[in-house]
Structure formats: C-alpha cells, structure tokens
Design an enzyme around this catalytic site. Structure first.
Site, PDB file in Angstrom:
ATOM      1  N   ASP A   1       0.494  -1.158   0.005  1.00 22.21           N
ATOM      2  CA  ASP A   1       0.130   0.057  -0.266  1.00 22.21           C
ATOM      3  C   ASP A   1       1.080   1.788   0.182  1.00 22.21           C
ATOM      4  O   ASP A   1       1.637   1.632   0.591  1.00 22.21           O
ATOM      5  CB  ASP A   1      -0.596  -0.024   1.094  1.00 22.21           C
ATOM      6  CG  ASP A   1      -2.503   1.124   1.256  1.00 22.21           C
ATOM      7  OD1 ASP A   1      -1.823   2.052   0.578  1.00 22.21           O
ATOM      8  OD2 ASP A   1      -3.247   1.174   1.938  1.00 22.21           O
TER       9      ASP A   1
ATOM     10  N   ASP B   1      -2.811   2.627  -6.025  1.00 23.71           N
ATOM     11  CA  ASP B   1      -2.018   2.288  -5.656  1.00 23.71           C
ATOM     12  C   ASP B   1      -1.503   1.074  -4.032  1.00 23.71           C
ATOM     13  O   ASP B   1      -1.297   1.332  -3.389  1.00 23.71           O
ATOM     14  CB  ASP B   1      -2.076   3.721  -3.984  1.00 23.71           C
ATOM     15  CG  ASP B   1      -3.141   3.286  -3.666  1.00 23.71           C
ATOM     16  OD1 ASP B   1      -4.054   3.421  -3.931  1.00 23.71           O
ATOM     17  OD2 ASP B   1      -3.606   5.205  -2.307  1.00 23.71           O
ATOM     18  N   GLU B   2      -2.078   0.318  -4.558  1.00 25.39           N
ATOM     19  CA  GLU B   2      -2.424  -0.963  -3.811  1.00 25.39           C
ATOM     20  C   GLU B   2      -2.057  -2.425  -4.879  1.00 25.39           C
ATOM     21  O   GLU B   2      -2.984  -2.220  -5.365  1.00 25.39           O
ATOM     22  CB  GLU B   2      -3.504  -0.926  -2.873  1.00 25.39           C
ATOM     23  CG  GLU B   2      -4.256   0.307  -1.407  1.00 25.39           C
ATOM     24  CD  GLU B   2      -5.284  -0.427  -1.244  1.00 25.39           C
ATOM     25  OE1 GLU B   2      -5.550  -1.156  -1.793  1.00 25.39           O
ATOM     26  OE2 GLU B   2      -5.806   0.553  -1.078  1.00 25.39           O
TER      27      GLU B   2
END
Length: 415
Positions: free
Chosen positions: A9, A111-112
């Site tokens: 993350d 974003d993960e």
DNA sequence: TCTGGGGTCCTAGGACCC
DNA sequence: TCTGGGGTCCTAGGACCC
C-alpha cells in the site's frame, strides 16, 4: 503449504508521488515536509482533498474533506492539483518492480497491489517484506506499507495498522489479539451504511460479528451477511490474480462549473464525456453494448438510465446520440450538478458488421480514428468540437507526458 | 464542512419465453 | 386466456472499494 501474501500500500500515494517528482526536478520544497494537499479546483467545484501530507494531517486535514474547510484549519496550506498521468506511471513502476520478484501480482487500485510471494524468499516473510520496502524506496523514491499474511483479506488489513513505511504481519492464529478487538468499521466491505446498521444491531468490534450466528446475519443482510461473517472470521481463499487489463466498463463523469438549468446546457458536457470515454474505449480496442448516463441533481439525488444496443459500438457519435436520449429521459426540470457516461458490456473490437448503414459507420469510424491519431500526436486539447469549446466544458482529458524520476523509460514501456 | 472521480458487484422487479 | 412456475435478460438503484 500456506501461501504468503503481501499487500503493498503506497503511503499517501498522490502526495508522495507528486513530492518525489518535484524534488527530482529540483523543486525547492518537499510537499511531504510541509502542510500540503493534493486537491481539485475549487472554482470548478471539485474542491476536495485527495491526499494530505503528515504535517497537514496534524491540523486535522483528511481525505474527502472540502478544500475550503482544509484551508480554514490551516491557512498556509499548500494546494496542488492532481496529475493522474504521473500517478499512473508511478503505479506501473511499482507493478513492474513487484513483477521482478513474482509473476503473481494483482493491481488492486492505483496505489495498492497484492503479491503472492510463496517460495520467493529463504528467510522470514517479514524480513523479505522489509527488504522489498527498502528496494521500492531506493528505486522508486516513495515509501509503502506491506501487510503480510496467508490471505489477501488479512494482508490488506495488516497493511493498514500503522503508517508510514512499515511491515505488519497478521496470521490466522493471531485473530484474537490483533483482529477481533478492531472497530467493526475496519472490516473490509463495511462502509458507512452497513456500519450504521451494524451499530444499531449492537455490534461494535470485528469480534462481535465473528462470534455471531451467521444465520442471524443472513437474516439482516441477506447473502451479504454471510460475506460479512466470513470476513470477520478472517476466512478468505481468493487467489492473487495477475493484472487483468480487460476492463469491465469505461466511464467518465464531471461536476459542471455551474448547474445546468436545461438539457441544452448539459449537452456540451455530455459530448465531452462521450468523447473521453469512447476514445478510451477505442484505445483499449473494445466496443460497448451498454451505454449508461448518470445524473446528480442540484439537491444531490442520483439517478441513472442505460440502454443496451443490438450491436456493440465504439463510435463517439452513436454514443453521444444515445446518451442525449438517456439524459432527456431523466430530465425532470431539476438543475443538474454532475453527469457521467459509462460504457459497459465490453467486447473485443472485431470486424464491423455491415448493415444498411455500413458506409455511414465506416465513415464515422475513420473520423474517430483520425481524431484519435491527431490528439495522440499533438495533445488532447489541439482538436475540439465547436460546441464544446464555448461551453466551458473540459475538453478531452489533457494528458501530460512526464517521465517518472528514477525509472528508465524502457521499464515504463515494458511493464 | 454543502460533499470528486473511477471502478465493481449485488438485488429487486418487470418483461418475456416456454 | 388471467392462470402456474421456472429461467433469462434487462434496468434502476444501492452498496462497496480506492
């Protein structure tokens, strides 16, 4: 053998990506070290906080808050508009780096990522995660949290424990100490509505839900109740699926600079959205069966209408014509605040079906192709429809062509 | 504190078919 | 035809995620 799953993350993704980029270009201040946010344009009524720096968080500023409120909390706040093109490049770079360690990488959002790293290391999972964090930080210039577990659900929960730049483990045998005491809103798939309902039924922690009779949860929440129960018990066997780049749907939406008081006022925005969405559709080499138009009115109520076509399309003109009809169906005289166009029922772009209008379709196809080519060469804003130009509608998304620092161009292209 | 934009999945109800 | 049940498709809306 148990799997080992990482959830990676990015810490404060938009803000740290922007900061890292600016620092690499010789920018004087590092946005991460001052109160700063990434946020939209207040004048265009897109004024909310998308990401905030840790110094900004100390003022109580958080994602989702209006920029106006954020400025009130911190008058010296530094506001930067988002640059999605840059963020996509950063995201691609992360996926590529992870892919050098395991082929099983799933991009969960910009974003993960999840990565199945079973058998990818000789020491402990936590030690491997720490090394991976260092590698990401030194090669890409930003920090991440890594959650380590034997399932995606628990890995994702673990990565959220404390930030930034940390490795956290959460195994099935640790649920009692590390998972059950968490507030129920920390449970994956529990949003605002469900949380309110769970509270009213007396559930406060994940453990409260885990210990409940699943049949009772099913009574209250239907099949969703069973999902809640198994999530609360840490049960998840879903595999890490390598990135599937066939989207299920493509859509764009926008809040208009001023409420549209009539359909005529909304049309230019609708056209602009149809152009954006259909251009993305063509770039993906797909056609759509279903066109949906969503409307948010002045009083924040939301509605949508959709239409399924007998043959799939990728033509801007056809999509716009249907969208206008759908919009008209919903027009009840209440001023419109925001509109969206979504294309779904996607299918790979094959040979076109020739019908009575075959020539007209070919002509439209050539026109769309030509417009796409000119825009890709000279920029999206070089070619605009007359009715879009004077309306104040945002032209087709303007892409900038920045290279992410510290990443070789061949990596970006080859990812 | 007047609240963005991009997605996914599920469900209920109606239409239609056999 | 006003009468059943099951299956499938479609639409609108609601929930969730980031």
């Amino acid at each position: 053998m148990d799997r080992i799953i990482f959830h990676i993350d990015c810490n404060n993704a938009f803000l740290s990506w922007e900061a890292s980029y600016r620092v690499s270009k010789g920018g004087e201040i590092d946005l991460r070290s001052v109160p700063s946010v990434i946020g939209g344009d207040r004048e265009k009524r897109r004024g909310i906080v998308l990401a905030s720096s840790y110094p900004a968080k100390k003022f109580g500023i958080n994602t989702g808050m209006s920029l106006m409120e954020a400025c009130r909390m911190c008058p010296s706040l530094n506001i930067t508009p988002p640059d999605y093109d840059l963020y996509v490049k950063c995201s691609d770079a992360l996926v590529h780096l992870l892919s050098t360690h395991t082929p099983l990488v799933e991009r969960y959002s910009i974003d993960e990522c999840f990565a199945d790293v079973t058998g990818c290391f000789k020491d402990t999972p936590a030690a491997f995660a720490d090394r991976l964090r260092e590698e990401i930080s030194s090669k890409l210039g930003f920090t991440v949290n890594i959650g380590v577990s034997t399932s995606k659900l628990l890995a994702k929960t673990a990565s959220g424990f404390s930030k930034p730049d940390k490795t956290h483990e959460l195994y099935y045998g640790e649920l009692l100490e590390k998972y059950f005491p968490l507030p129920v809103n920390n449970l994956f798939m529990i949003g605002f509505r469900t949380c309110v309902k769970l509270y009213s039924l007396g559930y406060r922690t994940i453990g409260d839900v885990a210990r409940e009779d699943p049949a009772l949860l099913r009574k209250h929440f239907n099949l969703f109740g069973l999902l809640i129960w198994s999530n609360a018990n840490g049960i998840d066997h879903s595999p890490v699926r390598p990135y599937e780049d066939r989207p299920k749907g493509i859509g764009n939406g926008m809040t208009m600079p001023a409420d549209a008081e009539s359909p005529m006022e909304a049309y230019p925005f609708l056209l602009s959205l149809c152009e954006m969405a259909s251009q993305r559709l063509r770039a993906a080499g797909m056609r759509a069966y279903v066109i949906s138009v969503g409307v948010r009115t002045k009083d924040f109520t939301h509605g949508s209408h959709q239409q399924k076509l007998s043959s799939p399309t990728q033509s801007t003109k056809e999509i716009y014509n249907v969208s206008r009809l759908l919009y008209n169906e919903m027009w009840k005289g209440v001023p419109t605040r925001a509109v969206s166009v979504r294309l779904s029922g996607l299918t790979a772009d094959g040979a076109i079906q020739m019908d009575m209008n075959g020539n007209e379709e070919l002509r439209q196809r050539k026109l769309d192709k030509c417009i796409d080519a000119v825009r890709s060469k000279f920029g999206d804003d070089c070619l605009q429809r007359a009715r879009v130009i004077h309306s104040g509608a945002k032209p087709v998304a303007v892409t900038t062509h920045k290279d992410y620092p510290k990443i070789k161009p061949n990596i970006l292209n080859g990812a």
